[in-house]
Design an enzyme around this catalytic site. Structure first.
Site, PDB file in Angstrom:
ATOM      1  N   THR A   1       0.816  -1.212   0.000  1.00 62.00           N
ATOM      2  CA  THR A   1       0.000   0.000   0.000  1.00 62.00           C
ATOM      3  C   THR A   1       0.851   1.263   0.000  1.00 62.00           C
ATOM      4  O   THR A   1       1.975   1.255   0.513  1.00 62.00           O
ATOM      5  CB  THR A   1      -0.908  -0.003   1.249  1.00 62.00           C
ATOM      6  OG1 THR A   1      -1.520   1.266   1.381  1.00 62.00           O
ATOM      7  CG2 THR A   1      -0.121  -0.289   2.528  1.00 62.00           C
ATOM      8  N   ASP A   2       0.269   2.338  -0.512  1.00 63.38           N
ATOM      9  CA  ASP A   2       0.968   3.635  -0.447  1.00 63.38           C
ATOM     10  C   ASP A   2       1.022   4.179   0.981  1.00 63.38           C
ATOM     11  O   ASP A   2       1.770   5.107   1.274  1.00 63.38           O
ATOM     12  CB  ASP A   2       0.297   4.663  -1.379  1.00 63.38           C
ATOM     13  CG  ASP A   2      -1.182   4.903  -1.096  1.00 63.38           C
ATOM     14  OD1 ASP A   2      -1.724   4.309  -0.151  1.00 63.38           O
ATOM     15  OD2 ASP A   2      -1.798   5.702  -1.836  1.00 63.38           O
TER      16      ASP A   2
ATOM     17  N   LYS B   1       2.082  -3.246   7.343  1.00 61.36           N
ATOM     18  CA  LYS B   1       2.377  -3.420   5.910  1.00 61.36           C
ATOM     19  C   LYS B   1       3.819  -2.987   5.624  1.00 61.36           C
ATOM     20  O   LYS B   1       4.531  -3.630   4.841  1.00 61.36           O
ATOM     21  CB  LYS B   1       1.401  -2.615   5.044  1.00 61.36           C
ATOM     22  CG  LYS B   1      -0.033  -3.125   5.040  1.00 61.36           C
ATOM     23  CD  LYS B   1      -0.217  -4.529   4.470  1.00 61.36           C
ATOM     24  CE  LYS B   1      -0.044  -4.617   2.972  1.00 61.36           C
ATOM     25  NZ  LYS B   1      -0.437  -5.956   2.442  1.00 61.36           N
TER      26      LYS B   1
HETATM   27  P1  NAD Z   1      -9.734  -7.483   2.087  1.00 64.55           P
HETATM   28  O1  NAD Z   1      -9.726  -7.158   3.536  1.00 64.55           O
HETATM   29  O2  NAD Z   1     -10.938  -7.203   1.280  1.00 64.55           O
HETATM   30  O3  NAD Z   1      -9.407  -9.038   1.887  1.00 64.55           O
HETATM   31  C1  NAD Z   1      -8.413  -9.696   2.609  1.00 64.55           C
HETATM   32  C2  NAD Z   1      -8.562 -11.201   2.340  1.00 64.55           C
HETATM   33  O4  NAD Z   1      -7.489 -11.859   3.044  1.00 64.55           O
HETATM   34  C3  NAD Z   1      -9.871 -11.793   2.853  1.00 64.55           C
HETATM   35  O5  NAD Z   1     -10.394 -12.689   1.900  1.00 64.55           O
HETATM   36  C4  NAD Z   1      -9.456 -12.552   4.107  1.00 64.55           C
HETATM   37  O6  NAD Z   1     -10.283 -13.652   4.399  1.00 64.55           O
HETATM   38  C5  NAD Z   1      -8.038 -12.961   3.749  1.00 64.55           C
HETATM   39  N1  NAD Z   1      -7.204 -13.192   4.929  1.00 64.55           N
HETATM   40  C6  NAD Z   1      -7.069 -12.398   6.024  1.00 64.55           C
HETATM   41  N2  NAD Z   1      -6.231 -12.952   6.909  1.00 64.55           N
HETATM   42  C7  NAD Z   1      -5.804 -14.130   6.354  1.00 64.55           C
HETATM   43  C8  NAD Z   1      -4.907 -15.139   6.778  1.00 64.55           C
HETATM   44  N3  NAD Z   1      -4.281 -15.057   7.953  1.00 64.55           N
HETATM   45  N4  NAD Z   1      -4.674 -16.190   5.959  1.00 64.55           N
HETATM   46  C9  NAD Z   1      -5.313 -16.264   4.767  1.00 64.55           C
HETATM   47  N5  NAD Z   1      -6.185 -15.339   4.318  1.00 64.55           N
HETATM   48  C10 NAD Z   1      -6.431 -14.273   5.106  1.00 64.55           C
HETATM   49  O7  NAD Z   1      -8.457  -6.752   1.506  1.00 64.55           O
HETATM   50  P2  NAD Z   1      -8.260  -6.031   0.081  1.00 64.55           P
HETATM   51  O8  NAD Z   1      -8.802  -4.671   0.167  1.00 64.55           O
HETATM   52  O9  NAD Z   1      -8.684  -6.952  -0.982  1.00 64.55           O
HETATM   53  O10 NAD Z   1      -6.679  -5.891   0.070  1.00 64.55           O
HETATM   54  C11 NAD Z   1      -5.846  -6.940  -0.446  1.00 64.55           C
HETATM   55  C12 NAD Z   1      -4.393  -6.547  -0.270  1.00 64.55           C
HETATM   56  O11 NAD Z   1      -4.157  -5.316  -0.943  1.00 64.55           O
HETATM   57  C13 NAD Z   1      -3.981  -6.305   1.183  1.00 64.55           C
HETATM   58  O12 NAD Z   1      -2.690  -6.823   1.350  1.00 64.55           O
HETATM   59  C14 NAD Z   1      -3.980  -4.796   1.335  1.00 64.55           C
HETATM   60  O13 NAD Z   1      -3.034  -4.391   2.303  1.00 64.55           O
HETATM   61  C15 NAD Z   1      -3.556  -4.370  -0.052  1.00 64.55           C
HETATM   62  N6  NAD Z   1      -4.045  -3.043  -0.455  1.00 64.55           N
HETATM   63  C16 NAD Z   1      -5.400  -2.777  -0.467  1.00 64.55           C
HETATM   64  C17 NAD Z   1      -5.823  -1.533  -0.924  1.00 64.55           C
HETATM   65  C18 NAD Z   1      -7.281  -1.176  -0.972  1.00 64.55           C
HETATM   66  O14 NAD Z   1      -7.612  -0.032  -1.315  1.00 64.55           O
HETATM   67  N7  NAD Z   1      -8.207  -2.074  -0.662  1.00 64.55           N
HETATM   68  C19 NAD Z   1      -4.903  -0.580  -1.338  1.00 64.55           C
HETATM   69  C20 NAD Z   1      -3.544  -0.876  -1.242  1.00 64.55           C
HETATM   70  C21 NAD Z   1      -3.136  -2.131  -0.843  1.00 64.55           C
HETATM   71  O1  DAU Z   2      -4.193   3.877   0.355  1.00 66.25           O
HETATM   72  C1  DAU Z   2      -4.372   2.501   0.287  1.00 66.25           C
HETATM   73  C2  DAU Z   2      -5.241   2.030   1.429  1.00 66.25           C
HETATM   74  O2  DAU Z   2      -6.562   2.443   1.142  1.00 66.25           O
HETATM   75  C3  DAU Z   2      -5.209   0.527   1.663  1.00 66.25           C
HETATM   76  O3  DAU Z   2      -3.906   0.142   2.014  1.00 66.25           O
HETATM   77  C4  DAU Z   2      -6.197   0.097   2.747  1.00 66.25           C
HETATM   78  O4  DAU Z   2      -6.222  -1.317   2.846  1.00 66.25           O
HETATM   79  C5  DAU Z   2      -7.562   0.603   2.361  1.00 66.25           C
HETATM   80  O5  DAU Z   2      -8.478   0.307   3.408  1.00 66.25           O
HETATM   81  C6  DAU Z   2      -7.526   2.112   2.108  1.00 66.25           C
HETATM   82  O6  DAU Z   2      -7.250   2.819   3.341  1.00 66.25           O
HETATM   83  P1  DAU Z   2      -8.012   4.162   3.718  1.00 66.25           P
HETATM   84  O7  DAU Z   2      -7.963   4.324   5.181  1.00 66.25           O
HETATM   85  O8  DAU Z   2      -7.561   5.302   2.890  1.00 66.25           O
HETATM   86  O9  DAU Z   2      -9.496   3.744   3.213  1.00 66.25           O
HETATM   87  P2  DAU Z   2     -10.935   3.953   3.861  1.00 66.25           P
HETATM   88  O10 DAU Z   2     -11.925   3.534   2.841  1.00 66.25           O
HETATM   89  O11 DAU Z   2     -11.043   3.376   5.227  1.00 66.25           O
HETATM   90  O12 DAU Z   2     -11.002   5.534   4.003  1.00 66.25           O
HETATM   91  C7  DAU Z   2     -10.829   6.400   2.884  1.00 66.25           C
HETATM   92  C8  DAU Z   2     -10.877   7.821   3.407  1.00 66.25           C
HETATM   93  O13 DAU Z   2     -12.217   8.088   3.860  1.00 66.25           O
HETATM   94  C9  DAU Z   2      -9.976   8.073   4.593  1.00 66.25           C
HETATM   95  O14 DAU Z   2      -9.427   9.380   4.514  1.00 66.25           O
HETATM   96  C10 DAU Z   2     -10.903   7.976   5.801  1.00 66.25           C
HETATM   97  C11 DAU Z   2     -12.234   8.445   5.251  1.00 66.25           C
HETATM   98  N1  DAU Z   2     -13.420   7.810   5.855  1.00 66.25           N
HETATM   99  C12 DAU Z   2     -13.492   6.456   5.892  1.00 66.25           C
HETATM  100  C13 DAU Z   2     -14.568   5.825   6.455  1.00 66.25           C
HETATM  101  C14 DAU Z   2     -14.621   4.316   6.532  1.00 66.25           C
HETATM  102  C15 DAU Z   2     -14.466   8.598   6.327  1.00 66.25           C
HETATM  103  O15 DAU Z   2     -14.412   9.837   6.248  1.00 66.25           O
HETATM  104  N2  DAU Z   2     -15.545   7.970   6.890  1.00 66.25           N
HETATM  105  C16 DAU Z   2     -15.629   6.613   6.989  1.00 66.25           C
HETATM  106  O16 DAU Z   2     -16.641   6.115   7.552  1.00 66.25           O
END
Ligand code: NAD
Ligand code: DAU
Length: 351
Positions: free
Chosen positions: A132-133, A162
């Site tokens: 992640t960033d 991370k």
């Molecule tokens: P998510 O939370 O939707 O999914 C995570 C998955 O991992 C789930 O299916 C969960 O069951 C599985 N999991 C959790 N713990 C586990 C374990 N111990 N063993 C096996 N499986 C396990 O997450 P996501 O949003 O799909 O993110 C995926 C990856 O991308 C993560 O590594 C996250 O840090 C990274 N990432 C996400 C975002 C974002 O915006 N969602 C951005 C940047 C990086």
């Molecule tokens: O930047 C990458 C990351 O983006 C990933 O590594 C994380 O896994 C992913 O969850 C996401 O993190 P953020 O904290 O940026 O995402 P989130 O959707 O939780 O929140 C986005 C922005 O919105 C953040 O500035 C917090 C704000 N927010 C979030 C929630 C859930 C609100 O204002 N209200 C809310 O209820």
């Protein structure tokens, strides 16, 4: 056939990635290892249940014996490591599981991968670590965007875990020669995102006419990346990236949270035939997230030059498509809004 291990393939990005690879890589057999935490949903792949190119393994990445058995029996050509605890707010409420899954789990996977590479010295192998960033910390409004050499400065237990995992992955390259690539991407959005994250939470709260909780003044900025673009970038990193390198993946769309929420309100109003502007009235400013990073932004130059990645989707179109997906998949939505989900919403927003 290439045998590819995808960890966390039943979560948001992993699900989209498996669908993408299944469609675009007919000679890949995908092995999805997922512990099915609250964020994992096996039904996301129900259409692949009998597909000979898809195998689901219900298990934990911290289970070293299971990993050894899987590597020995399937001889993986590559790993895409998504499995993690991923929600910042949950990491503030309960950090320990973030340490176990994100750090120990990554370590166990590195150990299993290295043992496998040492037993199969002639076979090409690559480990893609999906990060992640947030590891880079917080930018000011006028700061230059993150590059791959921006020093790590994580703020939350999630981003600290991370960042630690990224360091372990790089160490396994530098010390043991494991062929790894690290990707650090910005905020993803799209189908199958668990409705604890900003965009799906807001869409569903609007539909249910519930308050839209915006932290602080809603001025924090994120760089929004459509999940299909992210999947494309990950395949490129696997196929064209250089071992030991990091590639930052962004969407090229910087928006404040308030802008995003207002746009969602307009789009949902238009889709549902509600009077224009009515959902905006649901916006409610609530206490800020502790340690809330002000801004994330990705400098995309290296990924463009080295792996040919450029974000292809416009925010407005992809956000519309995402909203349509939620509207058309209310069964999925209701199936993930379980007791555990409702408990989280209650403890985080209602107490
Ligand atoms: P998510 O939370 O939707 O999914 C995570 C998955 O991992 C789930 O299916 C969960 O069951 C599985 N999991 C959790 N713990 C586990 C374990 N111990 N063993 C096996 N499986 C396990 O997450 P996501 O949003 O799909 O993110 C995926 C990856 O991308 C993560 O590594 C996250 O840090 C990274 N990432 C996400 C975002 C974002 O915006 N969602 C951005 C940047 C990086
Ligand atoms: O930047 C990458 C990351 O983006 C990933 O590594 C994380 O896994 C992913 O969850 C996401 O993190 P953020 O904290 O940026 O995402 P989130 O959707 O939780 O929140 C986005 C922005 O919105 C953040 O500035 C917090 C704000 N927010 C979030 C929630 C859930 C609100 O204002 N209200 C809310 O209820």
């Amino acid at each position: 056939m290439k045998h590819v291990l995808v960890t966390g393939g039943s979560g948001f990005i992993g699900t989209n990635f498996i669908h993408y690879v299944h469609k675009n890589k007919p000679d890949w057999h995908i092995f999805n290892l997922d512990a099915l935490t609250y964020a994992g949903n096996p039904a996301n792949h129900s259409h692949l249940e009998d597909d000979p190119r898809y195998t689901f393994i219900h298990g934990n990445i911290c289970d070293a014996d299971l990993l050894t058995r899987l590597f020995d029996s399937h001889g993986f050509d590559g790993v895409f490591h998504f499995a993690a605890e991923s929600h910042v707010d949950r990491s503030i409420a309960g950090p320990e599981v973030f340490l176990h899954t994100n750090v120990t789990g990554t370590f166990r996977l590195l150990e299993a991968s290295l043992a496998h590479v040492r037993k199969n010295t002639e076979k090409p192998f690559r480990f893609v670590h999906v990060s992640t960033d947030e590891v880079y910390g917080s930018l000011g409004v006028d700061d230059p965007a993150f590059t791959e050499t921006t020093p790590f400065d994580p703020s939350s237990p999630y981003s600290a875990s991370k960042a630690a995992s990224d360091h372990f992955v790089k160490a396994w390259y530098k010390t043991f020669g494991l062929p790894v690539v690290v990707t650090n991407c910005s905020n993803n959005y799209g189908p199958f995102q668990f409705p604890e994250k900003l965009i799906p939470l807001m869409v569903l709260n609007i539909l249910d006419k519930k308050p839209l909780p915006v932290y602080g003044k809603g001025q924090n900025i994120r760089d929004w990346l459509y999940v299909a673009d992210h999947c494309d970038a990950l395949l490129r990193a696997f196929e064209k990236g250089e071992s030991g390198q990091t590639y930052n993946i962004g969407g090229g769309v910087e928006k404040s949270n308030l802008e995003v929420v207002k746009t969602i309100c307009e789009l949902v109003d238009a889709r549902t035939g509600r009077p224009d502007g009515s959902s905006r009235e649901l916006i409610t400013f609530v206490a800020d997230r502790p340690g809330h990073d002000i801004r994330y932004a990705i400098n995309p130059d290296k990924s463009f030059e080295k792996i040919g990645y450029r974000a292809g989707h416009s925010f407005e179109q992809a956000l519309s498509a995402t909203i349509d997906w939620y509207l058309e998949n209310m069964d999925w939505v209701r199936s993930v809004q379980t007791g555990a989900y409702r408990e989280w919403i209650k403890s985080h927003y209602e107490t």
